[in-house]
Design a protein around this motif. Structure first.
Motif, PDB file in Angstrom:
ATOM      1  N   TYR A 171       1.304  -0.411  -9.657  1.00 31.20           N
ATOM      2  CA  TYR A 171       1.836   0.630 -10.532  1.00 31.20           C
ATOM      3  C   TYR A 171       2.656   0.016 -11.665  1.00 31.20           C
ATOM      4  O   TYR A 171       3.436  -0.917 -11.432  1.00 31.20           O
ATOM      5  CB  TYR A 171       2.732   1.585  -9.749  1.00 31.20           C
ATOM      6  CG  TYR A 171       2.009   2.528  -8.823  1.00 31.20           C
ATOM      7  CD1 TYR A 171       1.237   3.564  -9.324  1.00 31.20           C
ATOM      8  CD2 TYR A 171       2.121   2.395  -7.438  1.00 31.20           C
ATOM      9  CE1 TYR A 171       0.578   4.450  -8.469  1.00 31.20           C
ATOM     10  CE2 TYR A 171       1.463   3.275  -6.576  1.00 31.20           C
ATOM     11  CZ  TYR A 171       0.702   4.299  -7.097  1.00 31.20           C
ATOM     12  OH  TYR A 171       0.059   5.170  -6.253  1.00 31.20           O
TER      13      TYR A 171
ATOM     14  N   GLU B 207       0.828  -1.206   0.000  1.00 30.98           N
ATOM     15  CA  GLU B 207       0.000   0.000   0.000  1.00 30.98           C
ATOM     16  C   GLU B 207       0.865   1.260   0.000  1.00 30.98           C
ATOM     17  O   GLU B 207       1.643   1.500   0.924  1.00 30.98           O
ATOM     18  CB  GLU B 207      -0.907  -0.036   1.222  1.00 30.98           C
ATOM     19  CG  GLU B 207      -1.912   1.080   1.328  1.00 30.98           C
ATOM     20  CD  GLU B 207      -2.760   0.945   2.583  1.00 30.98           C
ATOM     21  OE1 GLU B 207      -3.031   1.970   3.222  1.00 30.98           O
ATOM     22  OE2 GLU B 207      -3.136  -0.199   2.921  1.00 30.98           O
TER      23      GLU B 207
ATOM     24  N   TYR C  20     -12.224 -11.395  -6.549  1.00 32.81           N
ATOM     25  CA  TYR C  20     -11.191 -11.559  -7.580  1.00 32.81           C
ATOM     26  C   TYR C  20     -11.536 -12.719  -8.511  1.00 32.81           C
ATOM     27  O   TYR C  20     -11.435 -12.592  -9.738  1.00 32.81           O
ATOM     28  CB  TYR C  20      -9.832 -11.826  -6.919  1.00 32.81           C
ATOM     29  CG  TYR C  20      -9.129 -10.603  -6.381  1.00 32.81           C
ATOM     30  CD1 TYR C  20      -8.598  -9.640  -7.231  1.00 32.81           C
ATOM     31  CD2 TYR C  20      -8.957 -10.421  -5.015  1.00 32.81           C
ATOM     32  CE1 TYR C  20      -7.923  -8.535  -6.733  1.00 32.81           C
ATOM     33  CE2 TYR C  20      -8.284  -9.319  -4.502  1.00 32.81           C
ATOM     34  CZ  TYR C  20      -7.773  -8.379  -5.375  1.00 32.81           C
ATOM     35  OH  TYR C  20      -7.107  -7.282  -4.877  1.00 32.81           O
TER      36      TYR C  20
ATOM     37  N   LYS D 267      -9.797  -6.353  -9.603  1.00 32.88           N
ATOM     38  CA  LYS D 267      -8.479  -6.519 -10.226  1.00 32.88           C
ATOM     39  C   LYS D 267      -7.482  -5.742  -9.382  1.00 32.88           C
ATOM     40  O   LYS D 267      -7.705  -4.566  -9.069  1.00 32.88           O
ATOM     41  CB  LYS D 267      -8.463  -5.970 -11.666  1.00 32.88           C
ATOM     42  CG  LYS D 267      -9.282  -6.788 -12.657  1.00 32.88           C
ATOM     43  CD  LYS D 267      -8.585  -8.095 -12.994  1.00 32.88           C
ATOM     44  CE  LYS D 267      -9.330  -8.863 -14.079  1.00 32.88           C
ATOM     45  NZ  LYS D 267      -8.699 -10.164 -14.387  1.00 32.88           N
ATOM     46  N   GLY D 268      -6.381  -6.389  -8.997  1.00 33.26           N
ATOM     47  CA  GLY D 268      -5.414  -5.738  -8.143  1.00 33.26           C
ATOM     48  C   GLY D 268      -4.683  -4.614  -8.854  1.00 33.26           C
ATOM     49  O   GLY D 268      -4.246  -4.766 -10.001  1.00 33.26           O
ATOM     50  N   HIS D 269      -4.533  -3.488  -8.170  1.00 31.61           N
ATOM     51  CA  HIS D 269      -3.783  -2.372  -8.748  1.00 31.61           C
ATOM     52  C   HIS D 269      -2.307  -2.487  -8.377  1.00 31.61           C
ATOM     53  O   HIS D 269      -1.956  -2.611  -7.201  1.00 31.61           O
ATOM     54  CB  HIS D 269      -4.298  -1.023  -8.241  1.00 31.61           C
ATOM     55  CG  HIS D 269      -3.447   0.125  -8.695  1.00 31.61           C
ATOM     56  ND1 HIS D 269      -2.411   0.630  -7.942  1.00 31.61           N
ATOM     57  CD2 HIS D 269      -3.451   0.823  -9.850  1.00 31.61           C
ATOM     58  CE1 HIS D 269      -1.820   1.611  -8.601  1.00 31.61           C
ATOM     59  NE2 HIS D 269      -2.431   1.732  -9.772  1.00 31.61           N
TER      60      HIS D 269
ATOM     61  N   SER E 197      -3.898  -9.240 -10.772  1.00 33.46           N
ATOM     62  CA  SER E 197      -3.649  -7.820 -10.984  1.00 33.46           C
ATOM     63  C   SER E 197      -4.084  -7.370 -12.371  1.00 33.46           C
ATOM     64  O   SER E 197      -4.312  -8.186 -13.268  1.00 33.46           O
ATOM     65  CB  SER E 197      -2.158  -7.507 -10.797  1.00 33.46           C
ATOM     66  OG  SER E 197      -1.435  -7.737 -11.987  1.00 33.46           O
ATOM     67  N   GLU E 198      -4.166  -6.056 -12.524  1.00 32.41           N
ATOM     68  CA  GLU E 198      -4.481  -5.482 -13.832  1.00 32.41           C
ATOM     69  C   GLU E 198      -3.419  -5.840 -14.868  1.00 32.41           C
ATOM     70  O   GLU E 198      -3.693  -5.826 -16.073  1.00 32.41           O
ATOM     71  CB  GLU E 198      -4.591  -3.959 -13.702  1.00 32.41           C
ATOM     72  CG  GLU E 198      -5.740  -3.503 -12.819  1.00 32.41           C
ATOM     73  CD  GLU E 198      -5.639  -2.043 -12.431  1.00 32.41           C
ATOM     74  OE1 GLU E 198      -4.551  -1.446 -12.638  1.00 32.41           O
ATOM     75  OE2 GLU E 198      -6.624  -1.478 -11.923  1.00 32.41           O
TER      76      GLU E 198
ATOM     77  N   SER F 113       1.473  -0.290  -4.898  1.00 28.85           N
ATOM     78  CA  SER F 113       0.064  -0.105  -5.258  1.00 28.85           C
ATOM     79  C   SER F 113      -0.496   1.164  -4.621  1.00 28.85           C
ATOM     80  O   SER F 113      -0.012   1.605  -3.570  1.00 28.85           O
ATOM     81  CB  SER F 113      -0.754  -1.313  -4.797  1.00 28.85           C
ATOM     82  OG  SER F 113      -0.184  -2.522  -5.281  1.00 28.85           O
ATOM     83  N   ALA F 114      -1.503   1.733  -5.259  1.00 33.56           N
ATOM     84  CA  ALA F 114      -2.088   2.981  -4.774  1.00 33.56           C
ATOM     85  C   ALA F 114      -2.835   2.769  -3.464  1.00 33.56           C
ATOM     86  O   ALA F 114      -3.582   1.801  -3.307  1.00 33.56           O
ATOM     87  CB  ALA F 114      -3.041   3.557  -5.815  1.00 33.56           C
TER      88      ALA F 114
ATOM     89  N   PHE G   6      -6.533   2.372  -3.891  1.00 35.94           N
ATOM     90  CA  PHE G   6      -7.109   1.078  -4.264  1.00 35.94           C
ATOM     91  C   PHE G   6      -7.625   0.359  -3.026  1.00 35.94           C
ATOM     92  O   PHE G   6      -8.709  -0.235  -3.037  1.00 35.94           O
ATOM     93  CB  PHE G   6      -6.072   0.209  -4.982  1.00 35.94           C
ATOM     94  CG  PHE G   6      -6.548  -1.193  -5.264  1.00 35.94           C
ATOM     95  CD1 PHE G   6      -7.555  -1.425  -6.193  1.00 35.94           C
ATOM     96  CD2 PHE G   6      -6.007  -2.281  -4.596  1.00 35.94           C
ATOM     97  CE1 PHE G   6      -8.012  -2.719  -6.448  1.00 35.94           C
ATOM     98  CE2 PHE G   6      -6.450  -3.572  -4.845  1.00 35.94           C
ATOM     99  CZ  PHE G   6      -7.462  -3.785  -5.779  1.00 35.94           C
TER     100      PHE G   6
ATOM    101  N   ILE H 246      -3.887  -9.623  -4.733  1.00 37.84           N
ATOM    102  CA  ILE H 246      -3.554  -8.366  -5.413  1.00 37.84           C
ATOM    103  C   ILE H 246      -2.590  -8.618  -6.566  1.00 37.84           C
ATOM    104  O   ILE H 246      -2.763  -8.092  -7.672  1.00 37.84           O
ATOM    105  CB  ILE H 246      -2.960  -7.350  -4.418  1.00 37.84           C
ATOM    106  CG1 ILE H 246      -4.063  -6.744  -3.554  1.00 37.84           C
ATOM    107  CG2 ILE H 246      -2.207  -6.236  -5.153  1.00 37.84           C
ATOM    108  CD1 ILE H 246      -3.568  -5.752  -2.522  1.00 37.84           C
TER     109      ILE H 246
END
Length: 227
Positions: free
Chosen positions: A105, A11, A95, A101-103, A140-141, A15-16, A19, A136
């Protein structure tokens, strides 16, 4: 001693923060009551409900009361292990159903893939449960990133702001602490990791400096060769 392994927070780091707070927590709050009421008798769920009763000091709480306690903990962002476990179960359903969908970066995805190819061992240490961490990255994306990681650590290894937690993790990884680089956006976590002997780099994605630690805004500019 050169870096051999990388231990990363999630976090605010890979990842943001948004999210977690804008997507995951509201999803759990919406779906957790129905999930708990429907599956309270399943051993895996029942064990966590008993842990909630114990931790809240309400050993005779009904299932409905346990749900109320859990929703209160979500609102407080309490780092309670049974809450994290139950949230992870709810998120897993989301999921697997394609609702989440896990964020991660893009710069983190690129760097983690490159470091893995270069032979570094990658690990995760987050206050979220190990199950949630795997989801996550695994959903993920950017696709399934789970194969990049050699292990995951959560609060069962200890609080993230205590040096002993990082000593335990270094022992579990099986490397001297100075061969491990820890990445985080929280200065108290970086301080604790450094006290335990780990190398550190701080992530400040909106700019600024994490006092006492090399600070970067992106994984793309982390130079492992300099350690």
């Amino acid at each position: 001693m050169p870096i051999k392994a990388i231990l990363t927070d999630i976090e605010g780091t890979t990842s943001a923060v948004s999210f977690v707070f804008d997507v995951l927590f509201p999803f759990a709050a919406r779906h957790l009551p129905e999930f708990v009421l429907a599956r309270a008798d399943e051993p895996e769920v029942a064990a966590q409900l008993d842990a909630v009763r114990r931790d809240s000091g309400e050993p005779d709480a009904s299932v409905q009361r346990v749900v109320e306690i859990l929703l209160g903990w979500i609102a407080e962002d309490r780092k309670a292990t049974p809450l994290k476990a139950l949230q992870g179960m709810v998120w897993e359903q989301g999921y697997r159903a394609g609702q989440l969908k896990g964020h991660v970066y893009p710069d983190a995805v690129e760097a983690l893939r490159r470091w893995k190819q270069e032979g570094y061992d990658l690990y995760v240490y987050s206050s979220g449960s190990i199950q949630a961490q795997k989801l996550i990255f695994g959903c993920s994306e950017a696709g399934d990133l789970a194969p990049l990681f050699s292990g995951y650590f959560d609060t069962t290894s200890g609080p993230k702001r205590e040096a002993d937690s990082y000593r335990r993790i270094a022992s579990a990884i099986g490397r001297p602490a100075e061969e491990i680089l820890f990445l985080s956006d929280v200065v108290q976590e970086l301080d604790a990791a450094r006290e335990a002997g780990l190398q550190t780099v701080g992530l400040a994605r909106e700019g600024g400096v994490l006092d006492g630690h090399e600070t970067v805004a992106s994984f793309a500019v982390i130079d492992l060769a300099r350690f």
